[in-house]
Design an enzyme around this catalytic site. Structure first.
Site, PDB file in Angstrom:
ATOM      1  N   LYS A  79      -3.638 -17.105   5.992  1.00 41.21           N
ATOM      2  CA  LYS A  79      -3.683 -16.865   4.500  1.00 41.21           C
ATOM      3  C   LYS A  79      -2.151 -16.194   4.357  1.00 41.21           C
ATOM      4  O   LYS A  79      -2.004 -14.925   4.336  1.00 41.21           O
ATOM      5  CB  LYS A  79      -4.604 -15.960   4.007  1.00 41.21           C
ATOM      6  CG  LYS A  79      -4.904 -16.637   2.454  1.00 41.21           C
ATOM      7  CD  LYS A  79      -4.698 -15.590   1.494  1.00 41.21           C
ATOM      8  CE  LYS A  79      -4.211 -14.273   1.276  1.00 41.21           C
ATOM      9  NZ  LYS A  79      -2.828 -14.339   0.203  1.00 41.21           N
ATOM     10  N   GLY A  91      -0.651  -5.719   5.640  1.00 38.37           N
ATOM     11  CA  GLY A  91      -0.663  -5.476   4.214  1.00 38.37           C
ATOM     12  C   GLY A  91      -0.761  -3.797   3.940  1.00 38.37           C
ATOM     13  O   GLY A  91      -0.302  -3.090   4.815  1.00 38.37           O
ATOM     14  N   SER A  92      -1.226  -3.648   2.726  1.00 41.16           N
ATOM     15  CA  SER A  92      -1.285  -2.417   2.399  1.00 41.16           C
ATOM     16  C   SER A  92      -2.255  -1.583   2.973  1.00 41.16           C
ATOM     17  O   SER A  92      -3.482  -2.204   3.225  1.00 41.16           O
ATOM     18  CB  SER A  92      -1.428  -2.442   0.749  1.00 41.16           C
ATOM     19  OG  SER A  92      -2.616  -2.900   0.495  1.00 41.16           O
ATOM     20  N   THR A  93      -2.357  -0.341   3.006  1.00 46.94           N
ATOM     21  CA  THR A  93      -3.471   0.612   3.626  1.00 46.94           C
ATOM     22  C   THR A  93      -4.658   0.213   2.740  1.00 46.94           C
ATOM     23  O   THR A  93      -5.686   0.362   3.368  1.00 46.94           O
ATOM     24  CB  THR A  93      -2.876   2.026   3.723  1.00 46.94           C
ATOM     25  OG1 THR A  93      -1.763   1.917   4.600  1.00 46.94           O
ATOM     26  CG2 THR A  93      -3.856   3.072   4.110  1.00 46.94           C
ATOM     27  N   GLU A  94      -4.452   0.094   1.700  1.00 50.39           N
ATOM     28  CA  GLU A  94      -5.609   0.007   0.582  1.00 50.39           C
ATOM     29  C   GLU A  94      -6.416  -1.073   1.110  1.00 50.39           C
ATOM     30  O   GLU A  94      -7.523  -0.881   1.126  1.00 50.39           O
ATOM     31  CB  GLU A  94      -5.250   0.143  -0.889  1.00 50.39           C
ATOM     32  CG  GLU A  94      -6.153   0.081  -1.789  1.00 50.39           C
ATOM     33  CD  GLU A  94      -5.710  -0.267  -3.445  1.00 50.39           C
ATOM     34  OE1 GLU A  94      -4.335  -0.490  -3.402  1.00 50.39           O
ATOM     35  OE2 GLU A  94      -6.340  -0.695  -4.280  1.00 50.39           O
ATOM     36  N   GLY A 126      -6.313  -2.742   3.704  1.00 50.57           N
ATOM     37  CA  GLY A 126      -6.799  -2.631   5.024  1.00 50.57           C
ATOM     38  C   GLY A 126      -8.082  -1.804   5.145  1.00 50.57           C
ATOM     39  O   GLY A 126      -8.855  -2.177   5.953  1.00 50.57           O
ATOM     40  N   GLU A 147      -2.353  -3.912  10.531  1.00 50.14           N
ATOM     41  CA  GLU A 147      -0.841  -3.209  10.600  1.00 50.14           C
ATOM     42  C   GLU A 147      -0.659  -2.933   9.132  1.00 50.14           C
ATOM     43  O   GLU A 147      -0.544  -3.797   8.317  1.00 50.14           O
ATOM     44  CB  GLU A 147       0.048  -4.177  10.987  1.00 50.14           C
ATOM     45  CG  GLU A 147       1.372  -3.738  11.752  1.00 50.14           C
ATOM     46  CD  GLU A 147       2.366  -3.817  10.548  1.00 50.14           C
ATOM     47  OE1 GLU A 147       2.313  -2.684   9.873  1.00 50.14           O
ATOM     48  OE2 GLU A 147       2.948  -5.045  10.545  1.00 50.14           O
ATOM     49  N   CYS A 175       7.495  -2.319   6.231  1.00 48.08           N
ATOM     50  CA  CYS A 175       6.490  -1.362   6.689  1.00 48.08           C
ATOM     51  C   CYS A 175       7.120  -0.144   7.253  1.00 48.08           C
ATOM     52  O   CYS A 175       6.770   0.960   7.206  1.00 48.08           O
ATOM     53  CB  CYS A 175       5.374  -2.086   7.264  1.00 48.08           C
ATOM     54  SG  CYS A 175       5.895  -2.906   8.642  1.00 48.08           S
ATOM     55  N   GLU A 223       4.359   5.201   0.019  1.00 48.84           N
ATOM     56  CA  GLU A 223       5.240   4.158   0.322  1.00 48.84           C
ATOM     57  C   GLU A 223       5.809   3.428  -0.869  1.00 48.84           C
ATOM     58  O   GLU A 223       5.046   3.085  -1.719  1.00 48.84           O
ATOM     59  CB  GLU A 223       4.277   3.238   1.202  1.00 48.84           C
ATOM     60  CG  GLU A 223       5.220   1.951   1.899  1.00 48.84           C
ATOM     61  CD  GLU A 223       4.331   1.066   2.789  1.00 48.84           C
ATOM     62  OE1 GLU A 223       3.271   0.844   2.375  1.00 48.84           O
ATOM     63  OE2 GLU A 223       4.999   0.738   3.898  1.00 48.84           O
TER      64      GLU A 223
HETATM   65  P1  NDP Z   1      -1.746  -6.449  -0.135  1.00 51.22           P
HETATM   66  O1  NDP Z   1      -2.264  -5.522   1.028  1.00 51.22           O
HETATM   67  O2  NDP Z   1      -2.380  -6.554  -1.292  1.00 51.22           O
HETATM   68  O3  NDP Z   1      -1.384  -7.884   0.519  1.00 51.22           O
HETATM   69  C1  NDP Z   1      -1.519  -8.332   1.735  1.00 51.22           C
HETATM   70  C2  NDP Z   1      -2.264  -9.710   1.988  1.00 51.22           C
HETATM   71  O4  NDP Z   1      -3.277  -9.278   1.794  1.00 51.22           O
HETATM   72  C3  NDP Z   1      -1.748 -10.685   1.139  1.00 51.22           C
HETATM   73  O5  NDP Z   1      -1.768 -11.759   1.704  1.00 51.22           O
HETATM   74  C4  NDP Z   1      -2.768 -10.602  -0.020  1.00 51.22           C
HETATM   75  O6  NDP Z   1      -2.617 -11.678  -0.860  1.00 51.22           O
HETATM   76  C5  NDP Z   1      -3.984 -10.298   0.940  1.00 51.22           C
HETATM   77  N1  NDP Z   1      -4.972  -9.465   0.029  1.00 51.22           N
HETATM   78  C6  NDP Z   1      -4.804  -8.641  -1.070  1.00 51.22           C
HETATM   79  N2  NDP Z   1      -6.153  -8.390  -1.542  1.00 51.22           N
HETATM   80  C7  NDP Z   1      -7.108  -8.681  -0.326  1.00 51.22           C
HETATM   81  C8  NDP Z   1      -8.315  -8.308  -0.173  1.00 51.22           C
HETATM   82  N3  NDP Z   1      -9.090  -7.732  -1.027  1.00 51.22           N
HETATM   83  N4  NDP Z   1      -8.858  -9.160   0.960  1.00 51.22           N
HETATM   84  C9  NDP Z   1      -8.029  -9.648   1.783  1.00 51.22           C
HETATM   85  N5  NDP Z   1      -6.673  -9.842   1.629  1.00 51.22           N
HETATM   86  C10 NDP Z   1      -6.455  -9.473   0.313  1.00 51.22           C
HETATM   87  O7  NDP Z   1      -0.261  -5.975  -0.314  1.00 51.22           O
HETATM   88  P2  NDP Z   1       0.726  -6.033  -1.697  1.00 51.22           P
HETATM   89  O8  NDP Z   1       1.320  -7.443  -1.658  1.00 51.22           O
HETATM   90  O9  NDP Z   1      -0.301  -5.739  -2.767  1.00 51.22           O
HETATM   91  O10 NDP Z   1       1.577  -4.741  -1.743  1.00 51.22           O
HETATM   92  C11 NDP Z   1       1.276  -3.709  -2.132  1.00 51.22           C
HETATM   93  C12 NDP Z   1       1.827  -2.403  -1.226  1.00 51.22           C
HETATM   94  O11 NDP Z   1       1.318  -2.856  -0.013  1.00 51.22           O
HETATM   95  C13 NDP Z   1       3.251  -2.602  -1.192  1.00 51.22           C
HETATM   96  O12 NDP Z   1       4.012  -1.974  -2.252  1.00 51.22           O
HETATM   97  C14 NDP Z   1       3.430  -1.840   0.118  1.00 51.22           C
HETATM   98  O13 NDP Z   1       3.532  -0.463  -0.108  1.00 51.22           O
HETATM   99  C15 NDP Z   1       2.356  -2.485   0.958  1.00 51.22           C
HETATM  100  N6  NDP Z   1       2.628  -3.485   1.803  1.00 51.22           N
HETATM  101  C16 NDP Z   1       2.944  -3.146   3.291  1.00 51.22           C
HETATM  102  C17 NDP Z   1       3.122  -4.078   4.152  1.00 51.22           C
HETATM  103  C18 NDP Z   1       3.178  -3.895   5.437  1.00 51.22           C
HETATM  104  O14 NDP Z   1       3.949  -4.682   6.136  1.00 51.22           O
HETATM  105  N7  NDP Z   1       2.634  -2.865   5.965  1.00 51.22           N
HETATM  106  C19 NDP Z   1       3.255  -5.420   3.536  1.00 51.22           C
HETATM  107  C20 NDP Z   1       2.999  -5.623   2.109  1.00 51.22           C
HETATM  108  C21 NDP Z   1       2.717  -4.545   1.182  1.00 51.22           C
HETATM  109  P3  NDP Z   1      -2.001 -12.079  -2.042  1.00 51.22           P
HETATM  110  O15 NDP Z   1      -0.639 -11.477  -1.637  1.00 51.22           O
HETATM  111  O16 NDP Z   1      -1.848 -13.448  -2.364  1.00 51.22           O
HETATM  112  O17 NDP Z   1      -2.555 -10.929  -3.160  1.00 51.22           O
END
Ligand code: NDP
Length: 493
Positions: free
Chosen positions: A195, A246-249, A251, A268, A302, A399
């Site tokens: 995804k 993606g985000s810690t939240e 995760g 990660e 990240c 972050e």
């Molecule tokens: P998210 O964690 O929301 O997004 C990462 C991925 O997870 C995207 O594909 C997203 O889909 C998907 N996703 C979102 N919600 C869910 C869920 N409940 N269950 C499963 N998958 C989900 O990051 P954001 O794009 O909202 O970014 C927010 C913050 O996260 C940034 O400001 C940054 O601080 C941090 N971040 C960290 C990253 C890293 O590499 N460590 C990468 C990206 C963000 P979709 O994008 O379609 O919403």
């Protein structure tokens, strides 16, 4: 474009370059992209589509299918049905497919790089010189392991694939993250449902075309586009493993949902890396490392070096050099080959950066932004430095994921370690000093998955990457990145 804080730097002439825009002719956009399931592009059963845009211009690029839970279920079934045949192939045969993908990425690198920049806003010189070469390198590297799995982990039973992997990736390195996820999973004999992030689906869909052309058996790779709900549906689906970046939240939410299900999980997540400059560091080299550490990919990284810790005797000299260097950064059209800092990936991310920067000003830190003209349309943020930052400030703890550097000082190595480790994260760190013994002393004490010495943001497919604490667990890259896709106890499907 939202309001920005007025630049505070002196108005001096930066380097002027004639513009050198990369042509977009090489990219053939389709009006609509369906879901890639069982080797074919299909209309979504959800009946929903969304528009993906160019964040540098806000212009629409294409309509993309939004997968509902029914679509995700079909994709997971296709992946499950494909496991037997894929796992049954000799490793050397699976390797051929993975090598084919790698070669196609190299052959079509310019097309992928231009599309990555159009959809994500990152400078073309980064997509061209970093994202695409590294993505291809990951497929090449893991292809090499496909027929050697039995020798990869000496002393352990012959490994078997875990089955179906659900993989969720973010928008900051769309192709590279796809490669980090797909290459080890496929080499290990798993099938996958990937995804991509909502704002950057297009290179993953171009990769789906490459996968079709490479002749991978249908169902081995499935790509479902959509937003967070689609990711949530994939987490809930009957997969054997979830790999999330993606985000810690999010995760944490995924960890809660998968707990007790028997699904394997690697996370990660975010970071707040310290880039630590000692008084004996080569300062000009350190300046380049600090600039690269925070302004590479607009700070949407990240492992970005978003906190600079400077030893007090060189603080003034380093700050002057940094401000001078900031004025030479070229901010603007990401397709221009001279651009150093491109567009912020989305309006939502821009608003998050603005909110955190405003909190830094409110909490009493001193802001510096070089003068630069920002384009009228699109999402932009000036490269920003903060001095007078305290450990408790939000800009030192949270972050920001944007081109914003918080600068703190220290006196002793012990204080540097204390401050560097004082965040909920633990993904990466940088140490700048001419003393090898000090590098080793620091590396032993920094709670960070990666510690770079006299460099920053260096990646290699053979080298594991991952975090401690709220930066997640599990490693990607190298043999460590292969292991989560294998089982050694005979329990896999
Ligand atoms: P998210 O964690 O929301 O997004 C990462 C991925 O997870 C995207 O594909 C997203 O889909 C998907 N996703 C979102 N919600 C869910 C869920 N409940 N269950 C499963 N998958 C989900 O990051 P954001 O794009 O909202 O970014 C927010 C913050 O996260 C940034 O400001 C940054 O601080 C941090 N971040 C960290 C990253 C890293 O590499 N460590 C990468 C990206 C963000 P979709 O994008 O379609 O919403």
């Amino acid at each position: 474009m939202a309001d920005q804080i007025e630049p505070t730097g002196p108005v001096t002439a930066a380097w002027e370059y004639a513009s050198a825009p990369e042509s977009t002719d090489i990219v053939r956009l389709e009006d609509r992209y369906g879901l890639f399931i069982n080797g074919e592009f299909a209309e979504p059963k959800s009946g929903r589509w969304f528009t993906t845009i160019n964040p540098a211009t806000e212009e629409p690029l294409a309509e993309v299918a939004e997968a509902g839970s029914e679509d995700v279920a079909v994709a997971v079934e296709a992946a499950r049905a494909a496991t037997g045949a894929w796992q049954g192939l000799p490793g050397s045969e699976r390797a051929k497919y993975v090598f084919r993908i790698a070669r196609q990425l190299q052959e079509r690198a310019r097309e992928f790089a231009v599309l990555e920049t159009m959809n994500g806003g990152k400078p073309i010189k980064e997509s061209r010189d970093v994202d695409l070469p590294l993505a291809a390198a990951h497929f090449f590297y893991y292809a090499g392991w496909a027929d050697k799995l039995g020798y990869a982990f000496p002393g352990r039973p012959t490994p078997r694939p875990v089955g179906v992997a659900g993989q969720i990736i973010p928008w900051n390195f769309p192709m590279l993250m796809a490669a980090w996820k797909l290459a080890p999973a496929l080499a290990a004999g798993n099938t996958v449902v990937l995804k991509p992030a909502e704002t950057t689906p297009l290179t993953a869909l171009l990769l789906a075309q490459v996968i079709q052309e490479a002749g991978l058996p249908p169902g081995v790779v499935n790509i479902v586009t959509g937003a967070g709900e689609t990711g949530g549906a994939l987490v809930d689906a009957p997969v054997d493993k979830i790999a999330f970046t993606g985000s810690t939240e999010v995760g944490k939410a995924i960890r809660r949902v998968t707990a007790g299900t028997g699904k394997r999980l690697t996370l990660e997540l975010g970071g707040k890396a310290a880039n630590i400059v000692f008084e004996d560091a080569p300062l000009d080299q350190a300046v380049e490392g600090v600039i690269n550490g925070i302004f590479f990919n607009q700070g949407h990284v990240c492992c970005a070096g978003s906190r600079l810790l400077v030893q007090e005797p060189v603080f003034d000299a380093l700050l002057t050099k940094l401000k001078d260097r900031l004025q030479t950064l070229s901010v603007g059209d990401p397709l221009d080959k001279n651009t150093d800092v491109g567009a912020i990936n989305s309006r939502a991310q821009l608003e998050k950066i603005e909110e955190l920067v405003a909190s830094g000003v409110d909490e009493g830190a001193e802001i510096y932004q070089p003068p630069c003209d920002l384009p009228e349309r699109g999402f932009w943020f000036r490269p920003t430095l903060f001095t007078g930052v305290s450990q408790s400030h939000r800009i030192a703890q949270e972050e920001i994921f944007g081109p914003v550097l918080s600068i703190l000082t220290f006196r002793t190595p012990e204080e540097a370690v204390e401050k560097a480790n004082n965040t909920p994260y633990g993904l990466s760190a940088g140490v700048w000093t001419e003393k090898g013994s000090r590098i080793l002393w620091m590396a032993q004490r920094l709670r960070a998955g990666v510690v770079w010495a006299n460099t920053f943001n260096r990646f290699d497919p053979t080298s594991p990457f991952g975090g401690y604490k709220e930066s997640g667990f599990g490693r990607e890259g190298g043999l460590h990145g292969l292991e989560p896709y294998l089982t050694f106890d005979g329990s896999a499907s």
